[in-house]
Design a protein around this motif. Structure first.
Motif, PDB file in Angstrom:
ATOM      1  N   LEU A  15      -5.322  -3.131   5.073  1.00 41.86           N
ATOM      2  CA  LEU A  15      -4.291  -3.993   4.511  1.00 41.86           C
ATOM      3  C   LEU A  15      -4.830  -5.413   4.392  1.00 41.86           C
ATOM      4  CD1 LEU A  15      -1.184  -2.770   6.561  1.00 41.86           C
ATOM      5  CD2 LEU A  15      -1.934  -2.008   4.298  1.00 41.86           C
ATOM      6  N   SER A  16      -4.678  -5.993   3.210  1.00 40.21           N
ATOM      7  CA  SER A  16      -5.082  -7.381   2.998  1.00 40.21           C
ATOM      8  C   SER A  16      -4.092  -8.309   3.692  1.00 40.21           C
ATOM      9  CB  SER A  16      -5.144  -7.688   1.505  1.00 40.21           C
ATOM     10  OG  SER A  16      -6.040  -6.814   0.848  1.00 40.21           O
ATOM     11  N   PRO A  17      -4.465  -9.575   3.940  1.00 41.03           N
ATOM     12  CA  PRO A  17      -3.519 -10.516   4.557  1.00 41.03           C
ATOM     13  C   PRO A  17      -2.234 -10.633   3.736  1.00 41.03           C
ATOM     14  CG  PRO A  17      -5.734 -11.415   4.595  1.00 41.03           C
ATOM     15  CD  PRO A  17      -5.805 -10.171   3.772  1.00 41.03           C
ATOM     16  N   GLY A  18      -1.110 -10.422   4.381  1.00 43.23           N
ATOM     17  CA  GLY A  18       0.183 -10.486   3.718  1.00 43.23           C
ATOM     18  C   GLY A  18       0.599  -9.220   3.004  1.00 43.23           C
ATOM     19  N   GLN A  19      -0.227  -8.170   3.040  1.00 45.19           N
ATOM     20  CA  GLN A  19       0.114  -6.931   2.350  1.00 45.19           C
ATOM     21  C   GLN A  19       0.905  -6.002   3.262  1.00 45.19           C
ATOM     22  OE1 GLN A  19      -3.229  -4.497   1.176  1.00 45.19           O
ATOM     23  NE2 GLN A  19      -2.069  -3.486  -0.461  1.00 45.19           N
ATOM     24  N   ALA A  58       0.842  -1.195   0.000  1.00 45.61           N
ATOM     25  CA  ALA A  58       0.000   0.000   0.000  1.00 45.61           C
ATOM     26  C   ALA A  58       0.878   1.245   0.000  1.00 45.61           C
ATOM     27  CB  ALA A  58      -0.918   0.002   1.219  1.00 45.61           C
ATOM     28  N   THR A  59       0.462   2.253  -0.714  1.00 44.22           N
ATOM     29  CA  THR A  59       1.251   3.483  -0.845  1.00 44.22           C
ATOM     30  C   THR A  59       0.593   4.666  -0.153  1.00 44.22           C
ATOM     31  OG1 THR A  59       0.177   3.941  -2.972  1.00 44.22           O
ATOM     32  CG2 THR A  59       2.254   2.718  -3.023  1.00 44.22           C
ATOM     33  N   LYS A  60      -0.448   4.401   0.639  1.00 47.35           N
ATOM     34  CA  LYS A  60      -1.134   5.480   1.335  1.00 47.35           C
ATOM     35  C   LYS A  60      -1.357   5.102   2.788  1.00 47.35           C
ATOM     36  CE  LYS A  60      -3.651   7.267  -2.700  1.00 47.35           C
ATOM     37  NZ  LYS A  60      -4.986   7.582  -3.255  1.00 47.35           N
ATOM     38  N   ALA A  61      -1.666   6.100   3.597  1.00 40.96           N
ATOM     39  CA  ALA A  61      -1.999   5.906   5.013  1.00 40.96           C
ATOM     40  C   ALA A  61      -3.119   6.863   5.373  1.00 40.96           C
ATOM     41  CB  ALA A  61      -0.789   6.132   5.904  1.00 40.96           C
ATOM     42  N   HIS A  97       5.073  -3.764   8.126  1.00 39.49           N
ATOM     43  CA  HIS A  97       4.880  -5.193   7.880  1.00 39.49           C
ATOM     44  C   HIS A  97       4.132  -5.789   9.065  1.00 39.49           C
ATOM     45  CE1 HIS A  97       5.560  -9.301   6.578  1.00 39.49           C
ATOM     46  NE2 HIS A  97       6.048  -9.591   7.771  1.00 39.49           N
ATOM     47  N   VAL A  98       3.067  -6.538   8.781  1.00 38.99           N
ATOM     48  CA  VAL A  98       2.260  -7.192   9.816  1.00 38.99           C
ATOM     49  C   VAL A  98       2.400  -8.695   9.647  1.00 38.99           C
ATOM     50  CG1 VAL A  98      -0.038  -7.495  10.798  1.00 38.99           C
ATOM     51  CG2 VAL A  98       0.648  -5.271   9.883  1.00 38.99           C
ATOM     52  N   ALA A  99       2.825  -9.373  10.689  1.00 37.95           N
ATOM     53  CA  ALA A  99       2.963 -10.829  10.684  1.00 37.95           C
ATOM     54  C   ALA A  99       2.104 -11.401  11.808  1.00 37.95           C
ATOM     55  CB  ALA A  99       4.418 -11.244  10.871  1.00 37.95           C
ATOM     56  N   ALA A 100       1.648 -12.629  11.628  1.00 36.56           N
ATOM     57  CA  ALA A 100       0.801 -13.284  12.633  1.00 36.56           C
ATOM     58  C   ALA A 100       1.214 -14.742  12.759  1.00 36.56           C
ATOM     59  CB  ALA A 100      -0.666 -13.175  12.255  1.00 36.56           C
ATOM     60  N   LYS A 101       1.427 -15.178  13.991  1.00 35.46           N
ATOM     61  CA  LYS A 101       1.747 -16.567  14.280  1.00 35.46           C
ATOM     62  C   LYS A 101       0.512 -17.263  14.828  1.00 35.46           C
ATOM     63  CE  LYS A 101       6.636 -15.738  15.380  1.00 35.46           C
ATOM     64  NZ  LYS A 101       7.690 -15.898  16.422  1.00 35.46           N
TER      65      LYS A 101
END
Length: 289
Positions: free
Chosen positions: A56-60, A43-46, A182-186
């Motif tokens: 944000l989509s999963p993994g984006q 994504a290029t915006k906030a 970056h968003v990660a989930a375990k």
């Protein structure tokens, strides 16, 4: 002459085949919005508030050019059993343009906009005038399947990331910078510990669409009781007003009766009153002529 005519006819016969092959070639071309690995493009915006947060989509990831001093918001979804981790890298403005140290902060909120505690990571990072970049991260607690309303535990639904500058020299506000998120989930739903409860619906789906684990909750019918009609309806207040007036009047009559005759009996008579002139005069006095 015959050779020229035959060549022209052969060229005309090849036109349908070329027309059919053109769509296949264009379909095989890679999409400009997806990377070679199939993950969504960054994504290029906030957003600048909770309502305008970029989903944000999963993994984006996100790669955004920002202005120093602005509040930046992103939103992502998390399901039960997951432990989300948010990582950010802030590339500061050139050292020649800055006038002192800067402090950046990352915060994570749930769908009800309650600030969630970080179990690990650096939420606040300070860089002096010569620092080129800062690294921030926050690891949340495991998302639970349900929780008491007062506990504030993380629940399935939407989560908001807010990046802000908490301390910077006044002349540095507005300088250009860039940030990577970056968003990660375990873990997943299979890792969720059974706790004897069930969440009716995830917390608050994101505004404006986007990927989310939220689902709409089915409407719950109100319970009916034998006294429900007494307290509902536009005319119920008239019934209570008339009933209250009757009880007040009855209480007034009883109060007057008890106050006028405390023991509930009328006072008795103490014999007949003697007639006038029947009393004998006692004593001596001179009679008037």
């Amino acid at each position: 002459m015959r050779t020229t005519i035959r060549g022209a006819l052969a060229a005309l016969a090849l036109l349908p085949a070329l027309a059919l092959g053109a769509p296949a070639a264009s379909a095989a071309a890679p999409s400009p919005t997806a990377t070679a690995s199939g993950t969504p493009a960054p994504a290029t915006k906030a957003g600048t508030s909770f309502l305008t947060a970029v989903n944000l989509s999963p993994g984006q990831d996100a790669n955004v050019a920002v202005s120093t001093g602005d509040y930046l918001y992103w939103a992502f979804g998390a399901s039960e059993g997951q432990t989300p981790t948010v990582s950010l890298t802030v590339n500061l403005a050139p050292a020649a343009d800055r006038h002192g140290p800067q402090t950046w902060t990352v915060e994570v909120f749930d769908g009800l906009r309650r600030r969630q505690a970080c179990t690990a990571g650096t939420q606040n990072a300070t860089g002096d005038q010569n620092t080129a970049s800062l690294t921030l991260n926050c690891t949340l607690r495991e998302v639970r399947t349900w929780a008491e309303p007062w506990s504030g535990d993380p629940l399935p639904g939407t989560y908001y990331v807010r990046l802000s500058v908490t301390d910077a020299p006044q002349p540095d506000l507005g300088l250009a910078a860039t940030t990577q998120l970056h968003v990660a989930a375990k873990g997943n739903a299979d890792n969720a510990q059974p706790e004897g409860g069930e969440l009716k619906a995830p917390l608050v789906p994101p505004v404006g669409g986007g990927a989310s684990t939220a689902k709409a909750a089915a409407p719950v019918a109100a319970q009916e009781h034998w006294y429900t009609g007494w307290f509902s309806g536009w005319n119920s207040r008239w019934y209570w007003t008339i009933g209250g007036g009757f009880l007040a009047a009855l209480a007034g009559v009883l109060g007057f009766h008890l106050t006028r005759h405390p023991r509930g009996h009328r006072p008795g008579h103490h014999g007949p009153v003697p007639p006038q002139g029947s009393h004998h005069q006692h004593g001596s006095y001179a009679e008037r002529p």
